[in-house]
Write a protein that holds these residues in place. Structure first.
Motif, PDB file in Angstrom:
ATOM      1  N   LEU A 101      38.969  20.176  17.100  1.00 35.28           N
ATOM      2  CA  LEU A 101      40.364  20.231  17.529  1.00 35.28           C
ATOM      3  C   LEU A 101      40.601  19.348  18.744  1.00 35.28           C
ATOM      4  O   LEU A 101      41.609  18.625  18.821  1.00 35.28           O
ATOM      5  N   ALA A 102      39.664  19.377  19.700  1.00 39.90           N
ATOM      6  CA  ALA A 102      39.799  18.549  20.897  1.00 39.90           C
ATOM      7  C   ALA A 102      39.845  17.068  20.537  1.00 39.90           C
ATOM      8  O   ALA A 102      40.662  16.306  21.070  1.00 39.90           O
ATOM      9  N   ILE A 103      38.995  16.640  19.613  1.00 41.08           N
ATOM     10  CA  ILE A 103      38.962  15.232  19.218  1.00 41.08           C
ATOM     11  C   ILE A 103      40.183  14.857  18.390  1.00 41.08           C
ATOM     12  O   ILE A 103      40.707  13.740  18.500  1.00 41.08           O
ATOM     13  N   ALA A 104      40.674  15.772  17.568  1.00 40.55           N
ATOM     14  CA  ALA A 104      41.901  15.492  16.816  1.00 40.55           C
ATOM     15  C   ALA A 104      43.059  15.246  17.773  1.00 40.55           C
ATOM     16  O   ALA A 104      43.842  14.302  17.600  1.00 40.55           O
ATOM     17  N   LEU A 105      43.162  16.072  18.806  1.00 45.13           N
ATOM     18  CA  LEU A 105      44.223  15.893  19.806  1.00 45.13           C
ATOM     19  C   LEU A 105      44.022  14.617  20.601  1.00 45.13           C
ATOM     20  O   LEU A 105      44.984  13.938  20.969  1.00 45.13           O
ATOM     21  N   GLU A 106      42.748  14.270  20.881  1.00 44.64           N
ATOM     22  CA  GLU A 106      42.446  13.032  21.610  1.00 44.64           C
ATOM     23  C   GLU A 106      42.928  11.815  20.834  1.00 44.64           C
ATOM     24  O   GLU A 106      43.374  10.823  21.408  1.00 44.64           O
ATOM     25  N   ASN A 107      42.846  11.868  19.502  1.00 42.30           N
ATOM     26  CA  ASN A 107      43.306  10.748  18.688  1.00 42.30           C
ATOM     27  C   ASN A 107      44.819  10.605  18.730  1.00 42.30           C
ATOM     28  O   ASN A 107      45.348   9.494  18.703  1.00 42.30           O
ATOM     29  N   VAL A 108      45.511  11.727  18.777  1.00 45.08           N
ATOM     30  CA  VAL A 108      46.981  11.694  18.799  1.00 45.08           C
ATOM     31  C   VAL A 108      47.498  11.360  20.197  1.00 45.08           C
ATOM     32  O   VAL A 108      48.501  10.673  20.355  1.00 45.08           O
ATOM     33  N   THR A 131      33.400  16.733  14.725  1.00 44.35           N
ATOM     34  CA  THR A 131      34.193  15.817  15.559  1.00 44.35           C
ATOM     35  C   THR A 131      34.682  14.632  14.732  1.00 44.35           C
ATOM     36  O   THR A 131      35.784  14.121  14.976  1.00 44.35           O
ATOM     37  N   THR A 132      33.887  14.200  13.759  1.00 47.32           N
ATOM     38  CA  THR A 132      34.338  13.117  12.874  1.00 47.32           C
ATOM     39  C   THR A 132      35.513  13.587  12.024  1.00 47.32           C
ATOM     40  O   THR A 132      36.489  12.850  11.831  1.00 47.32           O
ATOM     41  N   ALA A 133      35.432  14.818  11.533  1.00 46.95           N
ATOM     42  CA  ALA A 133      36.562  15.380  10.780  1.00 46.95           C
ATOM     43  C   ALA A 133      37.810  15.448  11.663  1.00 46.95           C
ATOM     44  O   ALA A 133      38.922  15.122  11.222  1.00 46.95           O
ATOM     45  N   GLY A 134      37.626  15.848  12.920  1.00 49.07           N
ATOM     46  CA  GLY A 134      38.753  15.884  13.846  1.00 49.07           C
ATOM     47  C   GLY A 134      39.343  14.504  14.080  1.00 49.07           C
ATOM     48  O   GLY A 134      40.564  14.339  14.160  1.00 49.07           O
ATOM     49  N   SER A 135      38.480  13.497  14.181  1.00 49.63           N
ATOM     50  CA  SER A 135      38.945  12.117  14.360  1.00 49.63           C
ATOM     51  C   SER A 135      39.813  11.676  13.184  1.00 49.63           C
ATOM     52  O   SER A 135      40.857  11.036  13.361  1.00 49.63           O
ATOM     53  N   VAL A 136      39.377  12.018  11.985  1.00 51.74           N
ATOM     54  CA  VAL A 136      40.117  11.622  10.785  1.00 51.74           C
ATOM     55  C   VAL A 136      41.477  12.309  10.740  1.00 51.74           C
ATOM     56  O   VAL A 136      42.498  11.673  10.432  1.00 51.74           O
ATOM     57  N   VAL A 137      41.505  13.588  11.073  1.00 48.63           N
ATOM     58  CA  VAL A 137      42.782  14.323  11.069  1.00 48.63           C
ATOM     59  C   VAL A 137      43.751  13.728  12.092  1.00 48.63           C
ATOM     60  O   VAL A 137      44.930  13.498  11.795  1.00 48.63           O
ATOM     61  N   GLY A 138      43.253  13.460  13.300  1.00 47.56           N
ATOM     62  CA  GLY A 138      44.110  12.870  14.321  1.00 47.56           C
ATOM     63  C   GLY A 138      44.611  11.491  13.927  1.00 47.56           C
ATOM     64  O   GLY A 138      45.790  11.157  14.127  1.00 47.56           O
ATOM     65  N   ALA A 139      43.727  10.678  13.353  1.00 43.14           N
ATOM     66  CA  ALA A 139      44.120   9.333  12.917  1.00 43.14           C
ATOM     67  C   ALA A 139      45.148   9.408  11.791  1.00 43.14           C
ATOM     68  O   ALA A 139      46.072   8.588  11.718  1.00 43.14           O
ATOM     69  N   LEU A 140      45.007  10.396  10.911  1.00 46.82           N
ATOM     70  CA  LEU A 140      45.952  10.556   9.807  1.00 46.82           C
ATOM     71  C   LEU A 140      47.358  10.852  10.325  1.00 46.82           C
ATOM     72  O   LEU A 140      48.347  10.365   9.767  1.00 46.82           O
ATOM     73  N   VAL A 141      47.457  11.623  11.397  1.00 48.82           N
ATOM     74  CA  VAL A 141      48.766  11.919  11.984  1.00 48.82           C
ATOM     75  C   VAL A 141      49.461  10.622  12.401  1.00 48.82           C
ATOM     76  O   VAL A 141      50.642  10.398  12.096  1.00 48.82           O
ATOM     77  N   LEU A 142      48.725   9.736  13.091  1.00 50.22           N
ATOM     78  CA  LEU A 142      49.322   8.473  13.541  1.00 50.22           C
ATOM     79  C   LEU A 142      49.600   7.537  12.371  1.00 50.22           C
ATOM     80  O   LEU A 142      50.568   6.771  12.395  1.00 50.22           O
ATOM     81  N   TYR A 143      48.757   7.578  11.353  1.00 56.88           N
ATOM     82  CA  TYR A 143      49.018   6.800  10.130  1.00 56.88           C
ATOM     83  C   TYR A 143      50.353   7.222   9.521  1.00 56.88           C
ATOM     84  O   TYR A 143      51.168   6.379   9.132  1.00 56.88           O
TER      85      TYR A 143
END
Length: 220
Positions: free
Chosen positions: A38-45, A76-88
């Motif tokens: 979750l922390a990494i997903a938020l970091e991506n956004v 953390t990789t899954a979180g990265s993908v989720v965060g990147a998907l939001v910006l996509y």
């Protein structure tokens, strides 16, 4: 103070625990490895949240037995993908036409510049997304033009996962191996980030100076 927070405080400035590190520690204590994701997903956004703090801290937490090293990397990789998907999706919703219109209103930027940028991204889209995931500052932002240009979603997710896995593995493993000295990673990563920022500023300055000279020399 919890056992994990105490261990973290022993290896770095305890005051940091009131900032991003303290927030990340709380998430990982409360949600376990899902908290790291979750922390990494938020970091991506929200790029101001530094992965250079969160990822080594996740590795250190894994070294304490809270969860496994492979789990830390995978989640953390899954979180990265989720965060990147939001910006996509943000880029896809804004769309090419509105993006062109917004960029065309920026002083010294012409639609020809936008066309060239689009052509460059079209030629190097896969490399840009994969490598961009390993470049500070751009690792989050690269998802937006991918969405604007409607890169095939499957391709985007695969390249994002691959690039994120490389970046996350390096930082998580560094935190795991360094233990209570995990904060050292942030210092070196900070230097890399400032180098990238300096290069970007230099390129923007070169572009602006070039445009101003061209306007000065062009016939009125």
């Amino acid at each position: 103070m919890s056992a994990l927070a105490t261990a973290v405080g022993a290896g770095t400035d305890p005051a940091t625990l009131t900032g991003v590190a303290g927030w990340a520690v709380h998430l990982m204590e409360t949600l376990g490895v899902v908290g790291a994701a979750l922390a990494i997903a938020l970091e991506n956004v929200f790029p101001p949240l530094p992965s250079e703090v969160i990822l080594p801290l996740a590795g250190f937490t894994a070294s304490q037995g809270t969860f496994g090293l492979v789990e830390a990397i995978a989640w953390t990789t899954a979180g990265s993908v989720v965060g990147a998907l939001v910006l996509y999706l943000v880029g896809a919703l804004v769309g090419r036409d509105r993006t062109r219109a917004l960029l065309g209103r920026i002083p010294l930027v012409s639609l020809q510049d936008v066309d060239r940028a689009e052509a460059f991204f079209a030629r190097h889209a896969r490399t840009a997304v994969f490598v961009g995931r390993m470049v500070p500052v751009f690792r989050s932002l690269i998802s937006v033009p991918a969405g604007v240009e409607r890169m095939p979603l499957g391709t985007f997710l695969l390249l994002t996962a691959a690039g994120s896995a490389v970046w996350n593995t390096v930082f998580v493993c560094a935190g795991y191996l360094l233990g209570e000295s995990w904060g050292v990673v942030q210092q070196y990563a900070g230097v890399l980030q400032w180098v990238v920022v300096a290069v970007v500023v230099a390129l923007v300055a070169w572009f602006v100076v070039g445009r101003l000279r061209a306007r000065r020399l062009s016939p009125t």
